[in-house]
Design a protein around this motif. Structure first.
Motif, PDB file in Angstrom:
ATOM      1  N   THR A  52       0.802  -1.230   0.000  1.00 43.79           N
ATOM      2  CA  THR A  52       0.000   0.000   0.000  1.00 43.79           C
ATOM      3  C   THR A  52       0.832   1.277   0.000  1.00 43.79           C
ATOM      4  N   HIS A  53       2.153   1.182  -0.057  1.00 44.90           N
ATOM      5  CA  HIS A  53       2.975   2.373   0.163  1.00 44.90           C
ATOM      6  C   HIS A  53       2.926   3.359  -1.007  1.00 44.90           C
ATOM      7  N   LEU A  54       2.634   2.895  -2.215  1.00 44.76           N
ATOM      8  CA  LEU A  54       2.648   3.793  -3.370  1.00 44.76           C
ATOM      9  C   LEU A  54       1.404   4.664  -3.455  1.00 44.76           C
ATOM     10  N   LEU A  55       0.248   4.057  -3.350  1.00 43.03           N
ATOM     11  CA  LEU A  55      -1.012   4.767  -3.568  1.00 43.03           C
ATOM     12  C   LEU A  55      -1.871   4.885  -2.318  1.00 43.03           C
ATOM     13  N   GLY A  56      -1.423   4.269  -1.240  1.00 39.95           N
ATOM     14  CA  GLY A  56      -2.210   4.306  -0.008  1.00 39.95           C
ATOM     15  C   GLY A  56      -3.150   3.122   0.124  1.00 39.95           C
ATOM     16  N   TRP A  57      -3.213   2.289  -0.892  1.00 37.38           N
ATOM     17  CA  TRP A  57      -4.051   1.099  -0.889  1.00 37.38           C
ATOM     18  C   TRP A  57      -3.496   0.131  -1.926  1.00 37.38           C
ATOM     19  N   SER A  58      -3.851  -1.128  -1.787  1.00 40.61           N
ATOM     20  CA  SER A  58      -3.429  -2.125  -2.777  1.00 40.61           C
ATOM     21  C   SER A  58      -4.207  -1.896  -4.064  1.00 40.61           C
ATOM     22  N   TYR A  59      -3.664  -2.407  -5.159  1.00 42.87           N
ATOM     23  CA  TYR A  59      -4.305  -2.180  -6.458  1.00 42.87           C
ATOM     24  C   TYR A  59      -3.987  -3.329  -7.407  1.00 42.87           C
ATOM     25  N   ALA A  60      -4.805  -3.405  -8.450  1.00 40.43           N
ATOM     26  CA  ALA A  60      -4.561  -4.356  -9.538  1.00 40.43           C
ATOM     27  C   ALA A  60      -4.603  -3.584 -10.844  1.00 40.43           C
ATOM     28  N   ILE A  61      -3.799  -3.997 -11.788  1.00 35.41           N
ATOM     29  CA  ILE A  61      -3.831  -3.421 -13.136  1.00 35.41           C
ATOM     30  C   ILE A  61      -4.038  -4.568 -14.112  1.00 35.41           C
ATOM     31  N   MET A  62      -4.980  -4.360 -15.008  1.00 35.20           N
ATOM     32  CA  MET A  62      -5.357  -5.405 -15.961  1.00 35.20           C
ATOM     33  C   MET A  62      -5.520  -4.793 -17.339  1.00 35.20           C
ATOM     34  N   PRO A  63      -5.444  -5.568 -18.397  1.00 32.62           N
ATOM     35  CA  PRO A  63      -5.611  -5.012 -19.739  1.00 32.62           C
ATOM     36  C   PRO A  63      -7.021  -4.462 -19.939  1.00 32.62           C
ATOM     37  N   ARG A  64      -7.109  -3.336 -20.656  1.00 32.85           N
ATOM     38  CA  ARG A  64      -8.413  -2.806 -21.028  1.00 32.85           C
ATOM     39  C   ARG A  64      -8.929  -3.623 -22.207  1.00 32.85           C
ATOM     40  N   LEU A  65     -10.113  -4.166 -22.067  1.00 30.75           N
ATOM     41  CA  LEU A  65     -10.672  -5.042 -23.087  1.00 30.75           C
ATOM     42  C   LEU A  65     -11.428  -4.229 -24.135  1.00 30.75           C
ATOM     43  N   PRO A  66     -11.471  -4.692 -25.381  1.00 32.13           N
ATOM     44  CA  PRO A  66     -12.127  -3.938 -26.458  1.00 32.13           C
ATOM     45  C   PRO A  66     -13.636  -4.125 -26.445  1.00 32.13           C
ATOM     46  N   GLY A  67     -14.327  -3.323 -27.262  1.00 32.13           N
ATOM     47  CA  GLY A  67     -15.752  -3.513 -27.445  1.00 32.13           C
ATOM     48  C   GLY A  67     -16.604  -2.389 -26.909  1.00 32.13           C
ATOM     49  N   ASN A  68     -17.910  -2.605 -26.932  1.00 31.79           N
ATOM     50  CA  ASN A  68     -18.884  -1.601 -26.533  1.00 31.79           C
ATOM     51  C   ASN A  68     -19.797  -2.137 -25.442  1.00 31.79           C
ATOM     52  N   HIS A  69     -20.308  -1.205 -24.615  1.00 34.72           N
ATOM     53  CA  HIS A  69     -21.315  -1.546 -23.628  1.00 34.72           C
ATOM     54  C   HIS A  69     -22.698  -1.374 -24.245  1.00 34.72           C
ATOM     55  N   LEU A  70     -23.585  -2.292 -23.952  1.00 30.69           N
ATOM     56  CA  LEU A  70     -24.929  -2.215 -24.522  1.00 30.69           C
ATOM     57  C   LEU A  70     -25.725  -1.044 -23.943  1.00 30.69           C
ATOM     58  N   TYR A  71     -25.314  -0.521 -22.788  1.00 31.21           N
ATOM     59  CA  TYR A  71     -26.037   0.625 -22.221  1.00 31.21           C
ATOM     60  C   TYR A  71     -25.718   1.936 -22.939  1.00 31.21           C
ATOM     61  N   ASP A  72     -24.688   1.957 -23.789  1.00 29.63           N
ATOM     62  CA  ASP A  72     -24.296   3.176 -24.490  1.00 29.63           C
ATOM     63  C   ASP A  72     -25.386   3.539 -25.504  1.00 29.63           C
ATOM     64  N   PRO A  73     -26.043   4.703 -25.358  1.00 27.55           N
ATOM     65  CA  PRO A  73     -27.166   5.035 -26.251  1.00 27.55           C
ATOM     66  C   PRO A  73     -26.756   5.177 -27.710  1.00 27.55           C
ATOM     67  N   THR A  74     -25.553   5.676 -27.973  1.00 26.41           N
ATOM     68  CA  THR A  74     -25.085   5.795 -29.352  1.00 26.41           C
ATOM     69  C   THR A  74     -24.904   4.423 -29.979  1.00 26.41           C
ATOM     70  N   PHE A  75     -24.312   3.521 -29.236  1.00 25.33           N
ATOM     71  CA  PHE A  75     -24.128   2.153 -29.724  1.00 25.33           C
ATOM     72  C   PHE A  75     -25.477   1.473 -29.902  1.00 25.33           C
ATOM     73  N   GLN A  76     -26.375   1.656 -28.933  1.00 25.09           N
ATOM     74  CA  GLN A  76     -27.713   1.067 -29.031  1.00 25.09           C
ATOM     75  C   GLN A  76     -28.411   1.507 -30.305  1.00 25.09           C
ATOM     76  N   ALA A  77     -28.286   2.795 -30.629  1.00 25.69           N
ATOM     77  CA  ALA A  77     -28.986   3.342 -31.795  1.00 25.69           C
ATOM     78  C   ALA A  77     -28.476   2.745 -33.102  1.00 25.69           C
ATOM     79  N   SER A  78     -27.262   2.207 -33.089  1.00 27.08           N
ATOM     80  CA  SER A  78     -26.683   1.643 -34.314  1.00 27.08           C
ATOM     81  C   SER A  78     -27.124   0.206 -34.564  1.00 27.08           C
ATOM     82  N   LEU A  79     -27.862  -0.384 -33.607  1.00 25.09           N
ATOM     83  CA  LEU A  79     -28.208  -1.798 -33.698  1.00 25.09           C
ATOM     84  C   LEU A  79     -29.590  -1.994 -34.298  1.00 25.09           C
ATOM     85  N   SER A  80     -29.716  -2.975 -35.173  1.00 22.29           N
ATOM     86  CA  SER A  80     -31.020  -3.357 -35.707  1.00 22.29           C
ATOM     87  C   SER A  80     -31.713  -4.267 -34.696  1.00 22.29           C
TER      88      SER A  80
END
Length: 345
Positions: free
Chosen positions: A96-124
């Motif tokens: 915890t000495h660097l940030l004041g708490w423990s942490y994890a770092i993971m790869p950011r995954l690609p793609g879209n969230h279905l809650y995104d209104p712009t993405f939703q509007a593009s779907l048939s």
């Protein structure tokens, strides 16, 4: 453990760029180029980071001791047991000495969230139906990870620990706990309690029948899923990322159907909820036709659990926008029946 935590938040607070660079250095992840908070980050615990080595998600300031260790276990195991993309490698820094708490770092995954209104509007409509069924296939794959006993991962013991008693003891005990908790904020009558107990009694045979516990994500919802169409010329919708396993356990996978089916209904898309539920049911029936006989009853109990949590939270926060004048049992029964009816359409 995670199955007993529902309400709580540990915000990251202000994080200096120099401290983030130190965190990246610890894990050999390159030079910091940019960072920002995630739009719908889980309980304020996440940052998006771009470095010279790639894009990552940092998750820190855990809600409870062992949260990140538990999530790391599930990420690594799901990478072995399924083909579903998860944020692996899940790099954990417990100091915890660097940030004041423990942490994890993971790869950011690609793609879209279905809650995104712009993405939703593009779907048939066809896209939406294929995505709903794809969600069902994803859950079926997750639930094929079976274990001998229902339980949860204990990060201290570093193993899966069985629930006290059996799965029904845990499920019913948890439901009763939150029902009585709701009494602090709303009127829960003896008739309400009796009605809930009657649902327990009627459902017990369904949970005793061929009860083989499997992985349950516990929070399978739009916010924790990324999707992509890998072939724009034809049907190619796939999960491109699944994350946030802090409520995962081992039990009855039907529990994972409640959030997305209800979300579809609330957003005025009951046909998609029906598609999602029927696709999952048909997959379960294909694997075990006898087990399918109890599908509806199991689902009804998990929907009841969800509605008890919603009722208590809404009454506690005063954000009641539905059925404010109905007794709990009447509201819950109507709400559950409206979901179950979709199976018959």
């Amino acid at each position: 453990m995670t199955t007993r935590i529902y309400f709580g938040s540990n915000q990251l607070g202000e994080v200096a760029a120099l401290s983030l660079q130190d965190a990246l250095n610890e894990l050999d992840l390159g030079t910091l180029e940019d960072y920002r908070r995630t739009d719908k980050g889980v309980m304020g615990q996440t940052l998006l980071i771009r470095s010279s080595r790639g894009e990552y998600v940092l998750k820190g300031n855990p809600l409870y001791a062992g949260q990140l260790q538990e999530e790391k276990f599930f990420v690594e195991q799901l990478a072995k047991h399924t083909s579903i993309p998860v944020p692996d490698p899940y790099l954990l820094h417990e100091d915890t000495h660097l940030l004041g708490w423990s942490y994890a770092i993971m790869p950011r995954l690609p793609g879209n969230h279905l809650y995104d209104p712009t993405f939703q509007a593009s779907l048939s409509q066809q896209d939406q139906e294929e995505i709903a069924c794809m969600f069902a296939h994803t859950l079926a794959e997750l639930h094929r990870w079976k274990v001998p006993d229902a339980g949860e991962y204990d990060p201290v013991a570093q193993q899966i620990v069985s629930f006290a008693g059996d799965y029904l003891d845990w499920l019913y005990g948890t439901i009763r706990h939150w029902l009585h908790d709701a009494e602090q904020y709303s009127v829960i009558t003896n008739e309400d309690v009796q009605w809930v107990d009657e649902q327990f009694k009627n459902a017990e045979p369904a949970f005793r029948f061929k009860a083989v516990p499997g992985f349950v994500m516990g929070d399978f919802k739009f916010e924790n899923i990324l999707i992509q169409n890998l072939d724009s010329r034809s049907s190619g919708w796939q999960i491109s990322g699944l994350f946030d396993f802090t409520t995962a356990y081992f039990g009855d996978g039907t529990a994972d159907l409640t959030k997305i089916s209800t979300r579809y209904v609330r957003e005025g898309q009951p046909e998609l909820a029906a598609q999602f539920l029927r696709c999952y049911r048909d997959l379960v029936c294909a694997a075990d036709e006898e087990k399918c006989q109890h599908f509806r009853t199991r689902l009804s109990m998990h929907l009841l659990y969800q509605r008890i949590l919603w009722w208590g939270e809404a009454k506690a926060t005063g954000q009641v926008t539905w059925a404010a004048d109905l007794p709990f049992a009447q509201w819950a029964e109507q709400s559950i029946d409206s979901i179950l009816a979709l199976l018959d359409e």
